[in-house]
Design an enzyme around this catalytic site. Structure first.
Site, short mmCIF file in Angstrom:
data_model
loop_
_atom_site.label_atom_id
_atom_site.label_comp_id
_atom_site.label_asym_id
_atom_site.label_seq_id
_atom_site.Cartn_x
_atom_site.Cartn_y
_atom_site.Cartn_z
N HIS A 35 0.84 -1.19 0.00
CA HIS A 35 0.00 0.00 0.00
C HIS A 35 0.88 1.25 0.00
O HIS A 35 2.09 1.19 0.21
CB HIS A 35 -0.93 -0.02 1.20
N GLU A 77 1.24 3.71 2.08
CA GLU A 77 1.97 4.00 3.31
C GLU A 77 3.23 3.15 3.43
O GLU A 77 4.29 3.64 3.85
CB GLU A 77 1.08 3.75 4.54
N GLU A 111 -20.39 1.86 -23.25
CA GLU A 111 -20.24 2.30 -24.64
C GLU A 111 -21.21 1.49 -25.48
O GLU A 111 -20.95 0.35 -25.82
CB GLU A 111 -18.81 2.06 -25.14
N THR A 135 -24.54 -3.62 -30.51
CA THR A 135 -23.26 -3.03 -30.91
C THR A 135 -22.29 -4.12 -31.36
O THR A 135 -21.54 -3.94 -32.33
CB THR A 135 -22.65 -2.25 -29.72
N ALA A 160 -28.72 6.67 -40.67
CA ALA A 160 -29.85 5.74 -40.60
C ALA A 160 -29.42 4.31 -40.94
O ALA A 160 -29.98 3.34 -40.42
CB ALA A 160 -30.95 6.20 -41.54
N CYS A 211 -1.87 -1.42 7.34
CA CYS A 211 -0.94 -0.29 7.32
C CYS A 211 -0.79 0.34 8.70
O CYS A 211 0.24 0.96 9.00
CB CYS A 211 -1.41 0.75 6.31
N THR A 253 -30.58 2.48 -27.59
CA THR A 253 -31.56 1.72 -26.81
C THR A 253 -31.06 1.41 -25.41
O THR A 253 -31.74 1.69 -24.42
CB THR A 253 -31.92 0.41 -27.54
N ALA A 297 -25.30 8.09 -35.44
CA ALA A 297 -25.01 7.25 -36.61
C ALA A 297 -25.99 7.60 -37.71
O ALA A 297 -27.08 8.12 -37.44
CB ALA A 297 -25.13 5.76 -36.25
N ARG A 348 -11.27 4.33 -20.90
CA ARG A 348 -11.24 2.87 -20.83
C ARG A 348 -10.17 2.38 -19.86
O ARG A 348 -10.39 1.45 -19.08
CB ARG A 348 -10.97 2.28 -22.22
#
Length: 354
Positions: free
Chosen positions: A44, A46, A284, A190, A158, A78, A288, A156, A178
């Site tokens: 950690h 510390e 992402e 997607t 159509a 710690c 819908t 986007a 990301r």
């Protein structure tokens, strides 16, 4: 403390599911030790700072962005290290929301004769760990929705064509989002339309974020590109068909979800992701699923990249929100940041809770 916060940011992409923590040790008005939590399972902040300070830690003041832990986890507590080093004072930016700490770390130090204080630059410390804090308090990850749109609010054409709405600079900025995320979530639509890899294209990550697909009817192909990428892909579904065995044979994990009246229940998804120790999830996806997250009140933050282009009224919208017929039903946003990224505008906002 400002220096400790700066150090904590070095673990932005590598510390999860643990919090990002920085530590500075001062003796006789000089910094004698610094450290941050670099990765889960490692020392950690510390302990790293104490290692650098050595004997100079005795009688020193320790500035740490999160209350020192007082329980045995993957590493020793710690508090024990601080007591053994003989420090005189510990200043924490914020109290640890973890139920096994929650003020007990500071109390333990006080009982050992070490002076303590907390609250210095607390807001900045909390802003550094929104996912860890939310998971500790509510059992769910922090949900950040990323969107890219034209000036007239379209995502986007159509036909579904969307490459590329935003500039290369904006797309590189998305890699930053990301990289800090524990998981990246999308919908099966997607996957079927774009077959994305959903990976971080950066050397500044120890492990690829978990890839998550919401797929009500389990129509995701086992040949999907993301399954072949380094890291893990999981699919949340309401359907148990022959695709399950194929996906699992390809390397994905498939979870049958409860409360599937019509679609995968998103609250159940977030509950399970919390149990998986996911701190921050980057969504992402298309209109819908984005609309479903918004309608369910599950979005903590929106990051919208707006390109200086017009795509016309037949192009696809930012959200699919059926049933909004009156102004009183509108969603209000609190814009917390606006800045240019290349030629695009990046808008960061929070949904105003009514």
């Amino acid at each position: 403390m400002a220096r400790a916060l700066h150090l904590a940011k070095k673990g932005l992409n590598t510390a999860h599911p643990n919090p990002r923590v920085g530590c500075v040790i001062v003796n006789n008005n000089e910094i004698v030790g610094e450290g941050w939590h670099e990765y889960t399972g490692g020392p950690h902040a510390e302990v790293n700072a104490l290692g650098q300070a050595g004997e100079q830690a005795e009688g020193a003041t320790v500035y740490v962005t999160l209350e020192p832990c007082c329980h045995e986890g993957k590493t020793p507590p710690c508090t024990e290290a601080l007591k053994k080093a003989g420090v005189a004072k510990v200043v924490a930016a914020m109290v640890d929301p973890h139920s096994r700490v929650a003020g007990n770390g500071l109390k333990e130090l006080e009982a050992a004769g070490i002076e303590t204080a907390s609250g210095l630059l607390e807001a900045q410390a909390e802003a550094l760990n929104p996912g860890f804090i939310k998971r500790m308090r509510f059992g769910r990850p922090y949900v950040r929705l990323k969107l890219a749109m034209s000036l007239d609010g379209r995502t986007a054409m159509a036909s579904g064509e969307s490459k590329w709405i935003t500039s290369e600079a904006a797309r590189l900025d998305v890699q930053r989002l990301r990289a800090r995320s524990t998981a990246i979530l999308t919908g099966v639509g997607t996957v079927l339309a774009d077959d994305p890899a959903m990976t971080v294209r950066s050397e500044d990550v120890r492990d690829q974020p978990l890839r998550v697909v919401v797929d009500t009817h389990l129509s995701m192909p086992a040949s999907a590109k993301m399954i072949k990428e380094p890291g893990e892909t999981i699919v949340f579904t309401c359907s148990e068909n022959e695709g399950k065995a194929e996906l699992e044979a390809a390397g994905a994990k498939v979870y049958m979800m409860p409360f599937c009246a019509t679609d995968v229940d998103l609250e159940s998804v977030l509950d399970l992701m919390g149990e998986m120790e996911i701190n921050e999830v980057l969504v992402e996806t298309g209109a819908t699923l984005s609309g479903a997250f918004l309608s369910a009140g599950l979005i903590d933050e929106l990051v919208i990249y707006q390109a200086p282009i017009l795509m016309g009224d037949s192009a696809r919208p930012l959200f699919r929100l059926p049933g909004l017929d009156k102004m009183e039903q509108k969603f209000e946003l609190d814009i917390t940041d606006r800045r240019m990224v290349g030629k695009d505008m990046r808008i960061t906002a929070k949904v105003v809770r009514k």
